[in-house]
Motif scaffolding. Structure first.
Motif, mmCIF file in Angstrom:
data_model
loop_
_atom_site.group_PDB
_atom_site.id
_atom_site.type_symbol
_atom_site.label_atom_id
_atom_site.label_comp_id
_atom_site.label_asym_id
_atom_site.label_seq_id
_atom_site.Cartn_x
_atom_site.Cartn_y
_atom_site.Cartn_z
ATOM 1 N N UNK A 39 -8.053 -12.496 -3.501
ATOM 2 C CA UNK A 39 -8.737 -13.168 -2.378
ATOM 3 C C UNK A 39 -8.253 -12.659 -1.037
ATOM 4 N N UNK A 40 -6.936 -12.396 -0.921
ATOM 5 C CA UNK A 40 -6.370 -11.895 0.326
ATOM 6 C C UNK A 40 -6.943 -10.523 0.665
ATOM 7 N N UNK A 41 -7.021 -9.660 -0.330
ATOM 8 C CA UNK A 41 -7.543 -8.316 -0.094
ATOM 9 C C UNK A 41 -9.018 -8.359 0.315
ATOM 10 N N UNK A 42 -9.782 -9.270 -0.298
ATOM 11 C CA UNK A 42 -11.198 -9.419 0.084
ATOM 12 C C UNK A 42 -11.326 -9.925 1.525
ATOM 13 N N UNK A 43 -10.478 -10.884 1.879
ATOM 14 C CA UNK A 43 -10.543 -11.468 3.229
ATOM 15 C C UNK A 43 -10.139 -10.460 4.292
ATOM 16 N N UNK A 44 -9.158 -9.621 4.034
ATOM 17 C CA UNK A 44 -8.741 -8.643 5.036
ATOM 18 C C UNK A 44 -9.843 -7.622 5.298
ATOM 19 N N UNK A 45 -10.582 -7.279 4.248
ATOM 20 C CA UNK A 45 -11.710 -6.349 4.434
ATOM 21 C C UNK A 45 -12.832 -7.057 5.203
ATOM 22 N N UNK A 46 -13.115 -8.313 4.811
ATOM 23 C CA UNK A 46 -14.217 -9.062 5.424
ATOM 24 C C UNK A 46 -13.950 -9.363 6.900
ATOM 25 N N UNK A 47 -12.730 -9.826 7.214
ATOM 26 C CA UNK A 47 -12.420 -10.275 8.572
ATOM 27 C C UNK A 47 -11.850 -9.160 9.434
ATOM 28 N N UNK A 48 -10.936 -8.358 8.885
ATOM 29 C CA UNK A 48 -10.198 -7.380 9.684
ATOM 30 C C UNK A 48 -10.683 -5.947 9.506
ATOM 31 N N UNK A 49 -11.560 -5.732 8.538
ATOM 32 C CA UNK A 49 -12.099 -4.390 8.266
ATOM 33 C C UNK A 49 -10.995 -3.393 7.883
ATOM 34 N N UNK A 50 -9.956 -3.889 7.224
ATOM 35 C CA UNK A 50 -8.885 -3.003 6.743
ATOM 36 C C UNK A 50 -8.613 -3.311 5.266
ATOM 37 N N UNK A 51 -8.279 -2.268 4.498
ATOM 38 C CA UNK A 51 -7.911 -2.458 3.096
ATOM 39 C C UNK A 51 -6.390 -2.494 2.996
ATOM 40 N N UNK A 52 -5.887 -3.532 2.331
ATOM 41 C CA UNK A 52 -4.438 -3.743 2.255
ATOM 42 C C UNK A 52 -4.005 -3.732 0.788
ATOM 43 N N UNK A 53 -3.115 -2.786 0.375
ATOM 44 C CA UNK A 53 -2.674 -2.714 -1.031
ATOM 45 C C UNK A 53 -1.598 -3.755 -1.337
ATOM 46 N N UNK A 54 -1.978 -5.022 -1.260
ATOM 47 C CA UNK A 54 -1.006 -6.105 -1.452
ATOM 48 C C UNK A 54 -0.395 -6.047 -2.851
ATOM 49 N N UNK A 55 -1.226 -5.781 -3.880
ATOM 50 C CA UNK A 55 -0.731 -5.741 -5.254
ATOM 51 C C UNK A 55 0.337 -4.650 -5.415
ATOM 52 N N UNK A 56 0.117 -3.502 -4.777
ATOM 53 C CA UNK A 56 1.107 -2.412 -4.857
ATOM 54 C C UNK A 56 2.414 -2.820 -4.200
ATOM 55 N N UNK A 57 2.295 -3.460 -3.029
ATOM 56 C CA UNK A 57 3.517 -3.874 -2.315
ATOM 57 C C UNK A 57 4.330 -4.858 -3.156
ATOM 58 N N UNK A 58 3.641 -5.786 -3.785
ATOM 59 C CA UNK A 58 4.353 -6.786 -4.612
ATOM 60 C C UNK A 58 5.028 -6.108 -5.795
ATOM 61 N N UNK A 59 4.315 -5.125 -6.398
ATOM 62 C CA UNK A 59 4.880 -4.432 -7.573
ATOM 63 C C UNK A 59 6.107 -3.592 -7.198
ATOM 64 N N UNK A 60 6.080 -2.977 -6.012
ATOM 65 C CA UNK A 60 7.170 -2.095 -5.606
ATOM 66 C C UNK A 60 8.366 -2.852 -5.033
ATOM 67 N N UNK A 61 8.126 -3.970 -4.417
ATOM 68 C CA UNK A 61 9.203 -4.640 -3.673
ATOM 69 C C UNK A 61 9.480 -6.021 -4.245
#
Length: 919
Positions: free
Chosen positions: A698-720
């Motif tokens: 949902x966060x990734x969808x909202x960032x694209x919808x509202x901010x027009x940016x794609x954010x690799x949140x899942x990758x960040x969580x997996x790495x850190x």
């Protein structure tokens, strides 16, 4: 008792205050010999000297005596009128921001010149408010002679002026106009997109003529600017078709409360039918998405089940017209609100008129309280002194008359019924008119005026009937109401602001009789003849007893009765007044029908017989006081609700002004983006939760919808390990900032600032409009909270605050989204939309009467009386197709407001000079 003794010995507090102003009047009179000796040029130069003294830090109070003496001398030379000492006292009261109560004929219009001139000297502008356009024009021209002689500029605001003409009028030192005009200009200004296009300047002082009419009588009705909503005809028709298939078992109806609700089975049945008709989103009727459908469903139910044709309404010439349940009369010009009228139109298969949506509104109370100094004058304010102080913090000061009052106020006469009363009134009028005594008859409605007129026609008594509609014509008739044997019937407000002089009014007779005669000896001789006739007639009228004021019934407010009574006995003239009452009068019927007095009247008075006594007068006055107190409580409650909206209105309008005035709004936009990113992250990653509990998708969808940016949140969580929401928020913000930074490079800084301002203002206005509609809806239902032992006004404040917070969140998100998705296709800045021709209404909710006097160009009066507008849509920005053979590069520099050279018919700024901003 002791209070009465003290009042006898020392006078009332009002008397002592007025007496204390006598020392200032003595100073004014002390300047008179010096001022009188000046030439016209020297007198006019006084204004320049006063302004120099004010620039050297002198106060208005310190120059008041000399300034008032200057105005007195100017009026004497220009108008041939010299201010009396009591008028000087009135001027001091006005300067101090108080209400001067001065009896009719004491020259309030001339008094206004004193406080107006003094407060106009600093150059910040003084607004003089009148009750109608005729008086605004008349006073601006008449008293304007004095101001212009002294070097001040005068403007007047009347309907149908252009913005440039209004701007020039407001830029004048003194501006005349009606309360409606000033209020609507304020609202329109706060809907504009450019500071330079606004017409008003910061408020300084308002001086209100007939202050009781403006701040009390008209204050219960807000000024509203509105425009039609989207056409929902298909939705009304679709829902109506569904409701027509229901049977009585599908709903529960309470005829007494006029409510109707669906049963459980009925709800399921309606859901299936709405779903089949394609009008339902989801499976549940009461889901949030179906709020509008539920609203229309409820109104369609009421229209089809509870409202009966030829009982509640009729259909005439393809229109639904309401029938008054009390009188059985057609109420043309009235419409049910909240979509009910549209639902009835759908039921009857006639043309469905669109609803109007409020775009801006304000009450007179809140408009006039924005002025740093507010003053007023009227003949009747003392009875409402508590309300003036509570709401406006204005004291009422009763100014003594120039000459002792000679009018005799007789006790009221009581009759058994209306027929007896009007027969007695007609007989009395006939007797007094035959003796040469002029009679002014006051009625409470046009209907009563016409009824009395019929009685007088039968008695063959010549008379004039006025009803407060054609102000200028009425002024001419009322001005001659003091002529020998004249009989004039007027509703409460008719002809207010016009002086009734015994024997006739010289100025009005000259204007009426010598209109076509050119200046010269012949005209001078004619004027001298009219003067002689008036003087002779005046003596005859005085001998007959002066003006006889006759009231056909008591009003709910003593103030209105006193207005009528005060028409007689001006400047020491003789006069008399009497009110005629009966048990069928509204005041006695509603508030005294079961009293001992009413029972005694019915059983002991024969037909045509009258009684009267001081005791009965006192009883009526007590009833009026109770009604006044109730009406004040009602107005105060309305104001309490409007104060909530007013606080929010101030915030929105101040934000608009800040945006328009700022050189750059990047900080504001950046703060909005900051808040929006925080809200988006917090919704997906609640405080105190673990990463595995986050709504990553949902966060990734909202960032694209509202901010027009794609954010690799899942990758960040997996790495850190230990990734927290604050870090996530910071990273998303950096990406969003970088995107916007890239966009700013596509255009120059000036253009980018214009883009940001345009988007900010349009989003602000859109959400404020929606918020106003929600507040209106809340206000209509919040009283139901009282059943839960809660205070409705407190609930309203709480809910309105929460709604306002949500509105601000929505504005922040929409602005961020629009800028993030904006694409620039041209180099010119985007045009700010021109304001369409809005509708302006000031309609009394109790009577349905339209007090607007301000129908803008491009609007038309509709059958509903509320006015519907030909409101053009905003011109969308974007490139248009170019006609063959047109080369914009060869046009050279084109003015933004000039027609576009391409031949489209649009302005250049709306055509080839536009910039496309779109998602």
């Amino acid at each position: 008792m002791f209070g009465g003794i003290a009042k006898t010995l020392f006078g009332s507090s009002n008397d002592r205050y007025v007496k204390s102003l006598g020392t200032i009047v003595q100073k004014i009179n002390g300047f008179e010999p010096t001022i009188s000796a000046m030439s016209d040029e020297e007198l006019a130069q006084q204004t320049v000297k006063f302004r120099e003294r004010l620039a050297n830090d002198e106060s208005l109070d310190s120059i008041l005596p000399e300034a008032f003496a200057t105005v007195r001398e100017a009026a004497k030379r220009v108008l041939g009128q010299r201010h009396y000492d009591v008028q000087m006292i009135g001027g001091i009261v006005l300067h101090r921001g108080e209400i001067a109560e001065m009896r009719t004929g004491e020259g309030k219009t001339l008094v206004a010149t004193l406080g107006t001139y003094l407060n106009a000297l600093p150059g910040k502008g003084v607004h003089v408010i009148t009750v109608n356009d005729y008086l605004a024009r008349r006073d601006a021209e008449w008293m304007g002679q004095v101001y212009r002689f002294l070097g001040l500029t005068v403007g007047v605001i009347i309907p149908n002026l252009s913005d440039q003409e209004r701007r020039e009028a407001y830029a004048a030192d003194i501006t005349y106009g009606t309360n409606n005009e000033f209020g609507f200009d304020y609202l329109r200004d706060n809907m504009k997109y450019d500071r330079a296009s606004m017409v008003q300047r910061p408020f300084n002082m308002a001086l209100i003529d007939e202050v009781d009419s403006v701040l009390i009588d008209e204050a219960r009705t807000p000024l509203i600017i509105s425009g039609p909503t989207d056409d929902k005809s298909e939705l009304y028709i679709g829902v109506d078709a569904v409701v027509k298939q229901l049977v009585p078992e599908d709903y529960d109806m309470d005829e007494k409360m006029r409510t109707i609700v669906l049963t459980e089975d009925g709800t399921e049945k309606v859901e299936r039918m709405l779903e089949d008709a394609g009008l339902l989103e989801g499976a549940n009727l009461y889901d949030f998405e179906n709020t509008q459908v539920v609203h229309h469903l409820n109104q369609a139910l009421r229209a089809n089940v509870m409202f009966k044709r030829d009982t509640d309404y009729i259909v005439k010439e393809g229109k639904v017209i309401i029938i008054d349940e009390f009188t059985g009369r057609m109420m043309e010009g009235r419409r049910w609100s909240e979509g009910l009228h549209q639902a009835v139109e759908a039921k009857e298969g006639v043309n469905i008129e669109p609803e109007n949506q409020t775009l801006a509104s304000i009450t007179f109370q809140n408009y006039f309280r924005m002025y740093p100094k507010l003053a007023g004058m009227t003949g009747t304010a003392a009875t409402e002194a508590a309300e003036f102080y509570d709401i406006y913090k204005m004291n009422v000061v009763t100014i003594p008359t120039n000459l002792p009052i000679q009018r005799i106020d007789h006790d009221d006469e009581f009759y058994k019924d209306t027929k007896d009363k009007f027969a007695a009134i007609a007989k009395t009028i006939e007797e007094h008119a035959k003796n040469g005594q002029p009679v002014l008859v006051g009625t409470v409605s046009i209907e009563k005026s016409e009824l009395l007129s019929d009685f007088l026609k039968k008695a063959k008594v010549p008379h004039s009937v006025l009803n407060a509609r054609q102000h200028e014509n009425e002024a001419h008739i009322v001005a001659q109401a003091g002529r020998k044997g004249a009989v004039t019937i007027a509703t409460n407000m008719a002809g207010r602001g016009t002086d009734i002089q015994l024997g006739g009014n010289l100025d009005f007779r000259i204007a009426d009789e010598l209109r076509d005669m050119e200046e010269g000896p012949e005209r001078d001789a004619a004027i001298a003849k009219i003067k002689a006739e008036i003087e002779a007639e005046k003596e005859e009228v005085k001998a007959a007893g002066g003006l006889f004021v006759l009231g056909t019934e008591r009003h709910e407010s003593r103030r209105i009765d006193n207005q009528l009574r005060g028409r007689s006995g001006r400047q020491g003239d003789p006069g008399m007044s009497r009110f005629y009452l009966c048990l069928e009068d509204d005041l006695l019927r509603i508030f005294g029908s079961n009293t001992m007095f009413a029972k005694m009247m019915r059983s002991n008075i024969d037909d045509g017989e009258a009684i009267g006594s001081k005791w009965l007068n006192k009883a009526i006055e007590t009833a009026q006081k109770k009604v006044e107190a109730r009406n004040y409580d009602t107005r105060k409650q309305i104001l309490e609700y409007d104060d909530v909206m007013n606080d929010q209105r101030k915030v929105i309008y101040e934000q608009r002004a800040d945006i328009m005035d700022a050189e750059s709004v990047s900080d504001v936009v950046e703060d909005m983006r900051f808040e929006t990113v925080g809200a988006v992250v917090q919704a997906a990653c609640p405080p105190g939760s673990y990463p595995e509990q986050w709504d990553v998708e949902g966060l990734q969808e909202r960032t694209v919808e509202v901010l027009n940016v794609e954010v690799p949140v899942a990758e960040w969580i997996a790495k850190e390990d230990g990734l927290d929401p604050e870090t996530l928020e910071e990273r998303i913000r950096e990406k969003a900032d970088a995107l916007v930074a890239e966009k700013t490079k596509e255009v120059d800084s000036k253009t980018w600032t214009q883009v940001e301002k345009s988007i900010l203002l349009q989003n602000l206005d859109h959400h404020w409009k929606e918020h106003l509609a929600m507040l209106d809806a809340l206000r209509q239902v919040v009283h139901l909270r009282a059943y839960a032992q809660k205070t409705p006004i407190n609930e309203y404040k709480h809910e309105a605050f929460a709604m306002f917070e949500r509105m601000l969140e929505n504005i922040r998100e929409d602005v961020t989204r629009t800028l993030a998705h904006a694409q620039f296709r041209m180099a010119e800045p985007p045009p700010l939309p021109d304001l369409p021709d809005f509708l302006t209404t000031h309609i009394d909710p109790l009577t349905g009467e339209d007090d607007t006097n301000d129908i803008d160009a491009g609007t038309r009066a509709s059958a509903d009386g509320f006015v519907t507008s030909r409101m053009p849509p905003f011109q969308g920005a974007g490139p248009r197709g170019e006609p063959e053979g047109v080369d914009p590069e060869q046009w050279g520099k084109v003015s933004r407001n000039a027609p576009c050279p391409c031949g489209s018919g649009r302005k250049y700024k709306h055509c080839h000079g536009a910039i496309g901003v779109g998602a």
